[in-house]
Scaffold this motif. Structure first.
Motif, PDB file in Angstrom:
ATOM      1  N   VAL A   1     -62.499  38.799 -19.908  1.00  0.00           N
ATOM      2  CA  VAL A   1     -62.501  37.957 -21.098  1.00  0.00           C
ATOM      3  C   VAL A   1     -63.019  36.566 -20.758  1.00  0.00           C
ATOM      4  O   VAL A   1     -63.322  36.257 -19.619  1.00  0.00           O
ATOM      5  CB  VAL A   1     -61.095  37.867 -21.742  1.00  0.00           C
ATOM      6  CG1 VAL A   1     -60.624  39.223 -22.228  1.00  0.00           C
ATOM      7  CG2 VAL A   1     -60.090  37.290 -20.780  1.00  0.00           C
TER       8      VAL A   1
ATOM      9  N   GLY B   1     -65.357  29.435 -24.022  1.00  0.00           N
ATOM     10  CA  GLY B   1     -66.218  30.563 -23.698  1.00  0.00           C
ATOM     11  C   GLY B   1     -66.549  30.711 -22.217  1.00  0.00           C
ATOM     12  O   GLY B   1     -67.311  31.596 -21.845  1.00  0.00           O
TER      13      GLY B   1
ATOM     14  N   ARG C   1     -53.944  24.514 -23.589  1.00  0.00           N
ATOM     15  CA  ARG C   1     -54.988  23.982 -24.470  1.00  0.00           C
ATOM     16  C   ARG C   1     -55.894  23.047 -23.680  1.00  0.00           C
ATOM     17  O   ARG C   1     -55.485  22.481 -22.675  1.00  0.00           O
ATOM     18  CB  ARG C   1     -54.345  23.209 -25.613  1.00  0.00           C
ATOM     19  CG  ARG C   1     -53.555  24.089 -26.534  1.00  0.00           C
ATOM     20  CD  ARG C   1     -53.101  23.289 -27.750  1.00  0.00           C
ATOM     21  NE  ARG C   1     -52.303  24.138 -28.593  1.00  0.00           N
ATOM     22  CZ  ARG C   1     -51.056  23.873 -28.936  1.00  0.00           C
ATOM     23  NH1 ARG C   1     -50.477  22.769 -28.509  1.00  0.00           N
ATOM     24  NH2 ARG C   1     -50.384  24.693 -29.698  1.00  0.00           N
TER      25      ARG C   1
ATOM     26  N   ASP D   1     -63.809  34.206 -17.585  1.00  0.00           N
ATOM     27  CA  ASP D   1     -62.707  34.265 -16.634  1.00  0.00           C
ATOM     28  C   ASP D   1     -63.176  34.775 -15.274  1.00  0.00           C
ATOM     29  O   ASP D   1     -62.605  34.430 -14.253  1.00  0.00           O
ATOM     30  CB  ASP D   1     -61.587  35.170 -17.148  1.00  0.00           C
ATOM     31  CG  ASP D   1     -60.760  34.514 -18.244  1.00  0.00           C
ATOM     32  OD1 ASP D   1     -60.957  33.313 -18.509  1.00  0.00           O
ATOM     33  OD2 ASP D   1     -59.921  35.219 -18.831  1.00  0.00           O
TER      34      ASP D   1
ATOM     35  N   CYS E   1     -62.626  32.169 -21.794  1.00  0.00           N
ATOM     36  CA  CYS E   1     -61.724  31.149 -22.316  1.00  0.00           C
ATOM     37  C   CYS E   1     -61.869  31.101 -23.846  1.00  0.00           C
ATOM     38  O   CYS E   1     -62.980  30.982 -24.359  1.00  0.00           O
ATOM     39  CB  CYS E   1     -62.067  29.792 -21.704  1.00  0.00           C
ATOM     40  SG  CYS E   1     -61.094  28.419 -22.397  1.00  0.00           S
ATOM     41  N   PRO E   2     -60.765  31.199 -24.582  1.00  0.00           N
ATOM     42  CA  PRO E   2     -60.866  31.165 -26.041  1.00  0.00           C
ATOM     43  C   PRO E   2     -61.229  29.788 -26.584  1.00  0.00           C
ATOM     44  O   PRO E   2     -61.605  29.654 -27.740  1.00  0.00           O
ATOM     45  CB  PRO E   2     -59.458  31.566 -26.505  1.00  0.00           C
ATOM     46  CG  PRO E   2     -58.564  31.174 -25.390  1.00  0.00           C
ATOM     47  CD  PRO E   2     -59.382  31.357 -24.131  1.00  0.00           C
ATOM     48  N   HIS E   3     -61.148  28.772 -25.738  1.00  0.00           N
ATOM     49  CA  HIS E   3     -61.438  27.409 -26.185  1.00  0.00           C
ATOM     50  C   HIS E   3     -62.905  27.034 -26.015  1.00  0.00           C
ATOM     51  O   HIS E   3     -63.443  26.275 -26.797  1.00  0.00           O
ATOM     52  CB  HIS E   3     -60.567  26.406 -25.435  1.00  0.00           C
ATOM     53  CG  HIS E   3     -59.105  26.720 -25.510  1.00  0.00           C
ATOM     54  ND1 HIS E   3     -58.376  26.652 -26.693  1.00  0.00           N
ATOM     55  CD2 HIS E   3     -58.230  27.138 -24.564  1.00  0.00           C
ATOM     56  CE1 HIS E   3     -57.128  27.005 -26.451  1.00  0.00           C
ATOM     57  NE2 HIS E   3     -57.011  27.297 -25.176  1.00  0.00           N
TER      58      HIS E   3
ATOM     59  N   SER F   1     -58.693  23.156 -20.025  1.00  0.00           N
ATOM     60  CA  SER F   1     -57.535  24.036 -20.131  1.00  0.00           C
ATOM     61  C   SER F   1     -56.972  24.356 -18.744  1.00  0.00           C
ATOM     62  O   SER F   1     -57.702  24.758 -17.847  1.00  0.00           O
ATOM     63  CB  SER F   1     -57.965  25.332 -20.832  1.00  0.00           C
ATOM     64  OG  SER F   1     -56.943  26.302 -20.777  1.00  0.00           O
TER      65      SER F   1
END
Length: 80
Positions: A7, A13, A61, A16, A9-11, A43
């Protein structure tokens, strides 16, 4: 440092599976190790390294733009 999660990082991109933007500390454990890293967006991440590879198990965050670092309440402290 291959990641087993596949995946990003959702913050921001950042993948990982890519090298962490910044390694803050590394701690050996009985099963391998724990890395505390910082993503490109700021983050904070906890990564577990074991026989299965490396994976992000927790992330915070991003640091707000212009802040020197995170604050206790999650907002940017007043800059002087």
């Amino acid at each position: 440092m291959p990641s087993t999660t596949g995946v990003v990082c959702p913050h921001c991109g950042w993948p990982d599976g890519a090298e962490p933007f910044q390694v803050l500390s590394a701690h050996p454990t009985g099963a391998g190790g724990t890395l505390w890293t910082r993503c490109a967006c700021g983050s904070l991440q906890a990564r577990v390294v074991d026989e299965h590879g490396t994976r992000v198990v927790s992330r915070g965050r991003p640091t707000p733009a212009g802040c020197q670092g995170p604050s206790l309440n999650g907002s940017c402290p007043q800059q002087e």
